[in-house]
Motif scaffolding. Structure first.
Motif, mmCIF file in Angstrom:
data_model
loop_
_atom_site.group_PDB
_atom_site.id
_atom_site.type_symbol
_atom_site.label_atom_id
_atom_site.label_comp_id
_atom_site.label_asym_id
_atom_site.label_seq_id
_atom_site.Cartn_x
_atom_site.Cartn_y
_atom_site.Cartn_z
ATOM 1 N N UNK A 45 0.704 -1.231 -0.153
ATOM 2 C CA UNK A 45 0.186 -0.050 -0.177
ATOM 3 C C UNK A 45 1.032 1.582 -0.102
ATOM 4 N N UNK A 46 2.038 0.977 -0.482
ATOM 5 C CA UNK A 46 3.362 2.368 -1.017
ATOM 6 C C UNK A 46 3.960 2.229 -2.141
ATOM 7 N N UNK A 47 3.411 1.747 -2.848
ATOM 8 C CA UNK A 47 3.797 1.743 -4.596
ATOM 9 C C UNK A 47 4.679 0.356 -4.367
ATOM 10 N N UNK A 48 4.513 -0.489 -4.102
ATOM 11 C CA UNK A 48 5.662 -1.310 -3.677
ATOM 12 C C UNK A 48 4.959 -2.865 -4.403
ATOM 13 N N UNK A 49 5.685 -3.526 -5.305
ATOM 14 C CA UNK A 49 5.273 -4.830 -5.783
ATOM 15 C C UNK A 49 6.337 -5.676 -5.580
ATOM 16 N N UNK A 50 5.584 -6.969 -4.775
ATOM 17 C CA UNK A 50 6.233 -8.693 -4.557
ATOM 18 C C UNK A 50 6.117 -9.338 -5.492
ATOM 19 N N UNK A 51 6.920 -10.032 -6.385
ATOM 20 C CA UNK A 51 5.932 -10.658 -7.155
ATOM 21 C C UNK A 51 6.534 -11.869 -7.668
ATOM 22 N N UNK A 52 5.675 -12.773 -6.400
ATOM 23 C CA UNK A 52 7.370 -14.333 -6.474
ATOM 24 C C UNK A 52 6.711 -15.210 -7.873
ATOM 25 N N UNK A 68 7.127 2.302 -7.900
ATOM 26 C CA UNK A 68 6.984 2.959 -8.652
ATOM 27 C C UNK A 68 7.386 3.310 -10.143
ATOM 28 N N UNK A 69 7.659 2.407 -10.522
ATOM 29 C CA UNK A 69 8.401 2.768 -11.932
ATOM 30 C C UNK A 69 9.762 3.197 -11.371
ATOM 31 N N UNK A 70 10.001 3.428 -10.720
ATOM 32 C CA UNK A 70 11.866 3.632 -10.566
ATOM 33 C C UNK A 70 12.285 2.710 -10.806
#
Length: 83
Positions: A45-52, A68-70
């Motif tokens: 919920x802070x623009x970070x994605x964790x993809x297993x 976040x695209x960074x």
């Protein structure tokens, strides 16, 4: 869930299930609750994605971190000795 290491970031992330919630801990950050986004993908919920990521038989072998695209798809490898 286990420990994951990134050569690029030279850091370890630890994922654990606590009270049916996925939690992330790493240096100076403990017990961050993650929320499902899609199958095998969680967010903080802070623009970070964790993809297993999984192998052909569906076993989790790693995680890709994007923010976040960074930064995108920073690879973390799961410590397989914990299975």
């Amino acid at each position: 869930m286990g420990n994951y290491f990134s050569e690029e970031l030279e850091t370890n992330y630890t994922f654990a299930l606590e009270n049916k919630a996925l939690k992330l801990s790493y240096y100076n950050n403990l017990d961050i609750t993650l929320y499902p986004v899609e199958i095998n993908k969680f967010g903080n919920q802070n623009r970070t994605l964790y993809h297993f990521t999984t192998n052909k038989s569906g076993k989790i072998i790693g995680m890709l971190l994007s923010c976040d695209g960074q930064v995108g798809n920073i690879e973390f490898i799961k410590d397989q000795t914990q299975d």
